[in-house]
Motif scaffolding. Structure first.
Motif, PDB file in Angstrom:
ATOM      1  N   LYS A   1      50.263  40.904  37.632  1.00 34.86           N
ATOM      2  CA  LYS A   1      50.664  42.109  36.800  1.00 34.86           C
ATOM      3  C   LYS A   1      51.427  43.155  37.860  1.00 34.86           C
ATOM      4  O   LYS A   1      52.370  43.093  37.744  1.00 34.86           O
ATOM      5  N   ILE A   2      50.806  42.523  39.257  1.00 31.84           N
ATOM      6  CA  ILE A   2      51.040  43.546  40.340  1.00 31.84           C
ATOM      7  C   ILE A   2      52.623  42.444  40.677  1.00 31.84           C
ATOM      8  O   ILE A   2      53.287  43.664  41.144  1.00 31.84           O
ATOM      9  N   GLN A   3      52.304  41.755  40.632  1.00 27.94           N
ATOM     10  CA  GLN A   3      53.833  40.823  40.962  1.00 27.94           C
ATOM     11  C   GLN A   3      54.716  40.849  40.207  1.00 27.94           C
ATOM     12  O   GLN A   3      55.990  41.027  40.669  1.00 27.94           O
ATOM     13  N   GLN A   4      54.298  41.169  38.661  1.00 28.20           N
ATOM     14  CA  GLN A   4      55.550  41.581  37.888  1.00 28.20           C
ATOM     15  C   GLN A   4      56.939  42.956  38.168  1.00 28.20           C
ATOM     16  O   GLN A   4      57.501  43.390  37.943  1.00 28.20           O
ATOM     17  N   ILE A   5      55.652  43.758  39.034  1.00 30.76           N
ATOM     18  CA  ILE A   5      55.837  45.069  38.958  1.00 30.76           C
ATOM     19  C   ILE A   5      56.891  44.820  40.839  1.00 30.76           C
ATOM     20  O   ILE A   5      58.039  45.559  40.313  1.00 30.76           O
ATOM     21  N   VAL A   6      56.184  44.559  41.418  1.00 26.67           N
ATOM     22  CA  VAL A   6      56.917  44.664  43.035  1.00 26.67           C
ATOM     23  C   VAL A   6      57.730  43.487  43.593  1.00 26.67           C
ATOM     24  O   VAL A   6      58.435  43.635  44.241  1.00 26.67           O
ATOM     25  N   GLY A   7      57.955  41.872  42.652  1.00 23.41           N
ATOM     26  CA  GLY A   7      58.080  41.059  42.896  1.00 23.41           C
ATOM     27  C   GLY A   7      58.291  40.750  44.264  1.00 23.41           C
ATOM     28  O   GLY A   7      56.801  39.841  44.676  1.00 23.41           O
ATOM     29  N   ASN A   8      59.047  40.645  45.420  1.00 21.83           N
ATOM     30  CA  ASN A   8      58.448  40.274  46.894  1.00 21.83           C
ATOM     31  C   ASN A   8      58.745  41.366  47.439  1.00 21.83           C
ATOM     32  O   ASN A   8      58.854  41.280  49.061  1.00 21.83           O
ATOM     33  N   ARG A   9      58.873  42.885  47.192  1.00 21.19           N
ATOM     34  CA  ARG A   9      58.695  44.033  48.211  1.00 21.19           C
ATOM     35  C   ARG A   9      57.257  44.071  48.535  1.00 21.19           C
ATOM     36  O   ARG A   9      56.892  43.481  47.679  1.00 21.19           O
ATOM     37  N   PRO A  10      57.011  44.773  49.571  1.00 17.06           N
ATOM     38  CA  PRO A  10      55.763  44.915  49.991  1.00 17.06           C
ATOM     39  C   PRO A  10      55.040  45.685  48.693  1.00 17.06           C
ATOM     40  O   PRO A  10      55.604  46.283  48.159  1.00 17.06           O
ATOM     41  N   ALA A  11      53.670  45.927  48.584  1.00 11.36           N
ATOM     42  CA  ALA A  11      52.757  46.234  47.334  1.00 11.36           C
ATOM     43  C   ALA A  11      51.666  46.400  48.543  1.00 11.36           C
ATOM     44  O   ALA A  11      50.823  45.789  49.345  1.00 11.36           O
ATOM     45  N   VAL A  12      50.817  47.573  47.902  1.00  7.48           N
ATOM     46  CA  VAL A  12      49.345  48.179  48.560  1.00  7.48           C
ATOM     47  C   VAL A  12      48.997  48.842  47.349  1.00  7.48           C
ATOM     48  O   VAL A  12      49.056  49.727  46.726  1.00  7.48           O
ATOM     49  N   VAL A  13      47.209  47.910  46.939  1.00  7.45           N
ATOM     50  CA  VAL A  13      46.601  48.632  46.260  1.00  7.45           C
ATOM     51  C   VAL A  13      45.335  49.370  46.600  1.00  7.45           C
ATOM     52  O   VAL A  13      44.577  48.246  47.178  1.00  7.45           O
ATOM     53  N   THR A  14      45.004  50.434  46.583  1.00 11.72           N
ATOM     54  CA  THR A  14      43.485  50.676  47.108  1.00 11.72           C
ATOM     55  C   THR A  14      43.096  51.305  45.693  1.00 11.72           C
ATOM     56  O   THR A  14      43.382  52.418  44.720  1.00 11.72           O
ATOM     57  N   GLY A  15      41.818  51.997  46.711  1.00  7.42           N
ATOM     58  CA  GLY A  15      40.427  52.211  45.784  1.00  7.42           C
ATOM     59  C   GLY A  15      39.370  52.289  45.381  1.00  7.42           C
ATOM     60  O   GLY A  15      38.653  51.054  46.699  1.00  7.42           O
ATOM     61  N   ASP A  16      38.631  51.988  44.816  1.00 11.22           N
ATOM     62  CA  ASP A  16      36.991  51.730  44.856  1.00 11.22           C
ATOM     63  C   ASP A  16      36.595  50.600  43.351  1.00 11.22           C
ATOM     64  O   ASP A  16      36.900  51.111  41.810  1.00 11.22           O
ATOM     65  N   PHE A  17      36.824  49.997  43.859  1.00 11.12           N
ATOM     66  CA  PHE A  17      36.659  48.680  43.050  1.00 11.12           C
ATOM     67  C   PHE A  17      34.560  48.032  42.508  1.00 11.12           C
ATOM     68  O   PHE A  17      35.542  47.339  41.716  1.00 11.12           O
ATOM     69  N   ASN A  18      34.854  48.894  43.262  1.00 12.32           N
ATOM     70  CA  ASN A  18      32.984  48.532  43.017  1.00 12.32           C
ATOM     71  C   ASN A  18      32.878  47.060  42.908  1.00 12.32           C
ATOM     72  O   ASN A  18      32.231  46.598  42.199  1.00 12.32           O
ATOM     73  N   ILE A  19      33.024  46.723  43.598  1.00  8.44           N
ATOM     74  CA  ILE A  19      32.692  45.179  43.463  1.00  8.44           C
ATOM     75  C   ILE A  19      32.316  44.504  45.529  1.00  8.44           C
ATOM     76  O   ILE A  19      33.534  45.363  46.787  1.00  8.44           O
ATOM     77  N   THR A  20      32.006  43.899  45.689  1.00  9.15           N
ATOM     78  CA  THR A  20      32.130  43.142  47.189  1.00  9.15           C
ATOM     79  C   THR A  20      32.678  42.124  47.856  1.00  9.15           C
ATOM     80  O   THR A  20      32.875  41.332  46.697  1.00  9.15           O
ATOM     81  N   GLU A  21      32.443  41.557  48.569  1.00  6.35           N
ATOM     82  CA  GLU A  21      33.504  40.260  49.247  1.00  6.35           C
ATOM     83  C   GLU A  21      32.814  39.597  48.875  1.00  6.35           C
ATOM     84  O   GLU A  21      33.786  38.014  48.993  1.00  6.35           O
ATOM     85  N   ASP A  22      31.463  39.805  48.513  1.00  6.78           N
ATOM     86  CA  ASP A  22      30.526  37.846  47.667  1.00  6.78           C
ATOM     87  C   ASP A  22      30.930  38.357  46.244  1.00  6.78           C
ATOM     88  O   ASP A  22      30.979  37.275  45.628  1.00  6.78           O
TER      89      ASP A  22
END
Length: 131
Positions: free
Chosen positions: A1-22
């Motif tokens: 969905k992010i790609q559909q919105i931004v195409g090739n433009r810069p994009a940043v997604v931030t937040g509390d994802f309640n996940i770890t890197e694992d």
């Protein structure tokens, strides 16, 4: 969905994802066909705590986890990243503030610098300057 919105433009997604890197969701974000980088790992200039969730200082630092993320597209450069240490009795959230200084190109060679701060689900500051 992010790609559909931004195409090739810069994009940043931030937040509390309640996940770890694992977690599988993290792996999907950083290895998917439309790849998002974890700002924390995109610079040697990161300091502060290694975790973002402290449970209102009820968790010991060695047991605390990084569950907040600043994900960005590969066309963004991370200058610096920082996670604040919690200050007992002086916090509004059970998460540490986390920020990154980013540089990216936009429209016809215009350079923009942006400073993101993320504290849980709240974007505290997004100061953009362009020249």
């Amino acid at each position: 969905k992010i790609q559909q919105i931004v195409g090739n433009r810069p994009a940043v997604v931030t937040g509390d994802f309640n996940i770890t890197e694992d977690d599988e969701a993290y792996t999907t974000m950083v290895t998917n066909e439309f790849k998002m980088n974890d700002a924390y790992h995109m610079t040697p200039n990161h300091d502060g705590a290694a975790y973002t969730f402290h449970g209102f200082c009820k968790q010991l630092p060695e047991d605390a986890e990084k569950i907040d993320f600043i994900f960005l597209t590969p066309n963004i450069h991370v200058e610096r990243s920082h996670i604040e240490y919690p200050h007992v009795g002086e916090h509004l959230s059970d998460h540490n503030p986390y920020w990154s200084d980013l540089t990216f190109w936009m429209l016809c060679l215009e350079v923009s610098n942006i400073h993101f701060e993320c504290n849980g689900n709240i974007l505290l500051c997004a100061c953009i300057t362009a020249w």
